[in-house]
Design a protein around this motif. Sequence first.
Motif, PDB file in Angstrom:
ATOM      1  N   TRP A 124       0.815  -1.213   0.000  1.00 16.13           N
ATOM      2  CA  TRP A 124       0.000   0.000   0.000  1.00 16.13           C
ATOM      3  C   TRP A 124       0.850   1.265   0.000  1.00 16.13           C
ATOM      4  O   TRP A 124       0.363   2.339  -0.339  1.00 16.13           O
ATOM      5  CB  TRP A 124      -0.922   0.020   1.217  1.00 16.13           C
ATOM      6  N   ASP A 147      -5.588  -0.773  12.280  1.00 16.48           N
ATOM      7  CA  ASP A 147      -6.125  -0.668  10.924  1.00 16.48           C
ATOM      8  C   ASP A 147      -7.626  -0.450  11.057  1.00 16.48           C
ATOM      9  O   ASP A 147      -8.363  -1.347  11.484  1.00 16.48           O
ATOM     10  CB  ASP A 147      -5.826  -1.950  10.154  1.00 16.48           C
ATOM     11  N   ARG A 155     -10.009  -0.117   8.906  1.00 19.11           N
ATOM     12  CA  ARG A 155     -10.915  -0.612   7.861  1.00 19.11           C
ATOM     13  C   ARG A 155     -11.823  -1.726   8.390  1.00 19.11           C
ATOM     14  O   ARG A 155     -11.525  -2.376   9.389  1.00 19.11           O
ATOM     15  CB  ARG A 155     -10.108  -1.123   6.669  1.00 19.11           C
ATOM     16  N   GLY A 156     -12.914  -1.936   7.685  1.00 21.02           N
ATOM     17  CA  GLY A 156     -13.863  -2.968   8.078  1.00 21.02           C
ATOM     18  C   GLY A 156     -13.520  -4.325   7.502  1.00 21.02           C
ATOM     19  O   GLY A 156     -12.663  -4.465   6.621  1.00 21.02           O
ATOM     20  N   LYS A 195     -15.210  -6.374   5.539  1.00 20.09           N
ATOM     21  CA  LYS A 195     -15.503  -6.568   4.119  1.00 20.09           C
ATOM     22  C   LYS A 195     -14.363  -6.055   3.247  1.00 20.09           C
ATOM     23  O   LYS A 195     -13.943  -6.720   2.287  1.00 20.09           O
ATOM     24  CB  LYS A 195     -16.810  -5.862   3.759  1.00 20.09           C
ATOM     25  N   THR A 196     -13.828  -4.885   3.575  1.00 17.14           N
ATOM     26  CA  THR A 196     -12.733  -4.297   2.800  1.00 17.14           C
ATOM     27  C   THR A 196     -11.469  -5.135   2.914  1.00 17.14           C
ATOM     28  O   THR A 196     -10.781  -5.388   1.915  1.00 17.14           O
ATOM     29  CB  THR A 196     -12.454  -2.866   3.283  1.00 17.14           C
ATOM     30  N   ILE A 197     -11.153  -5.564   4.122  1.00 13.36           N
ATOM     31  CA  ILE A 197      -9.928  -6.349   4.330  1.00 13.36           C
ATOM     32  C   ILE A 197     -10.016  -7.688   3.604  1.00 13.36           C
ATOM     33  O   ILE A 197      -9.048  -8.137   2.980  1.00 13.36           O
ATOM     34  CB  ILE A 197      -9.685  -6.555   5.835  1.00 13.36           C
ATOM     35  N   ALA A 221     -11.686  -8.336   0.950  1.00 10.23           N
ATOM     36  CA  ALA A 221     -11.654  -8.120  -0.499  1.00 10.23           C
ATOM     37  C   ALA A 221     -10.259  -7.797  -1.004  1.00 10.23           C
ATOM     38  O   ALA A 221      -9.953  -8.045  -2.182  1.00 10.23           O
ATOM     39  CB  ALA A 221     -12.614  -6.997  -0.874  1.00 10.23           C
ATOM     40  N   ASP A 222      -9.412  -7.243  -0.141  1.00 12.37           N
ATOM     41  CA  ASP A 222      -8.079  -6.813  -0.566  1.00 12.37           C
ATOM     42  C   ASP A 222      -6.984  -7.639   0.112  1.00 12.37           C
ATOM     43  O   ASP A 222      -6.519  -8.627  -0.430  1.00 12.37           O
ATOM     44  CB  ASP A 222      -7.881  -5.320  -0.267  1.00 12.37           C
ATOM     45  N   ASP A 223      -6.566  -7.236   1.308  1.00 12.87           N
ATOM     46  CA  ASP A 223      -5.398  -7.829   1.966  1.00 12.87           C
ATOM     47  C   ASP A 223      -5.537  -9.324   2.240  1.00 12.87           C
ATOM     48  O   ASP A 223      -4.563 -10.071   2.094  1.00 12.87           O
ATOM     49  CB  ASP A 223      -5.123  -7.101   3.281  1.00 12.87           C
ATOM     50  N   TYR A 278      -7.539  -4.580  14.457  1.00 15.00           N
ATOM     51  CA  TYR A 278      -8.532  -4.147  13.478  1.00 15.00           C
ATOM     52  C   TYR A 278      -9.809  -3.883  14.281  1.00 15.00           C
ATOM     53  O   TYR A 278     -10.662  -4.778  14.420  1.00 15.00           O
ATOM     54  CB  TYR A 278      -8.742  -5.229  12.417  1.00 15.00           C
ATOM     55  N   LYS A 283     -12.682  -2.558  14.061  1.00 14.26           N
ATOM     56  CA  LYS A 283     -14.033  -2.804  13.570  1.00 14.26           C
ATOM     57  C   LYS A 283     -14.358  -4.295  13.518  1.00 14.26           C
ATOM     58  O   LYS A 283     -15.519  -4.668  13.297  1.00 14.26           O
ATOM     59  CB  LYS A 283     -14.205  -2.177  12.180  1.00 14.26           C
TER      60      LYS A 283
END
Length: 252
Positions: free
Chosen positions: A30, A88, A90-91, A93-95, A97-99, A120, A122
């Motif tokens: 990132w 971190d 982020r939620g 769903k985002t994690i 989908a990416d990391d 994390y 959230k």
Amino acid sequence: AASACGYVLGAELRACGVDFSFTPVLDLDWGPSTVIGDRAFHADPRVVAVLARCVMQGLLRAGMRNCGKHFPGHGFVAADSHTHLPRDARGLKTILADDAAPYGWLGTVMDAVMVAHVVYPKVDARPAGYSARWLQAVLRGRLGFGGAVFTDDLSMAAARHIEGRTVGLDEAVLAALGAGCDVALVCNQSLDGGRVLDDAIEALARAQVTGAWTPAAASEARRLALLPAHDAPDWDTLMRSPDYLRALALVP
């Protein structure tokens, strides 16, 4: 080249008597993370997964198992977990989908996972290595991972904080195993005759006697599965191996 790197790495380590390497890094590049930095293959999880799979195949060819790290992802945060506790925001769903995507895609070829000392909030107030939600509900349940789970080094600063409290090594080890880790790593703690390690082992023994912790047969099987199935050639034999020399020529 990635497959050749995995083979050369695994073959050279095994020729030196090292039977396991915590490889490959699956964190995304990132940008802000200096501790991950150029250890990341790429910013795109698809590229990371393809290159990591090739490294894993090279390791396997050398007779070595693999370990993806640092689940669910350390590349987004700037803080270095060796010295600080990264967060971190982020939620889930985002994690996912990416990391964390490479962990799902590589589940059938990945032998082990190392967990990040990152919170994390959230998803869970605890760092991922102490979180049953991350390890059992997400990694085991949602992603279907069946291999061994390692903590990152519990000597690191980020590993000594659980939900706002500073914890000792013995509590950290028990928390990690209780959350679903199969192996608790304690590195760089051999000073003073290794007393810190002895204290942690004694804490485990007490926890077993009192019923606070029970060793699991499935966990032992996952650990044993990481051991090499065959002996490795010695260094001089490896240096004359045509397969090794061809692979070495492909390493950048």
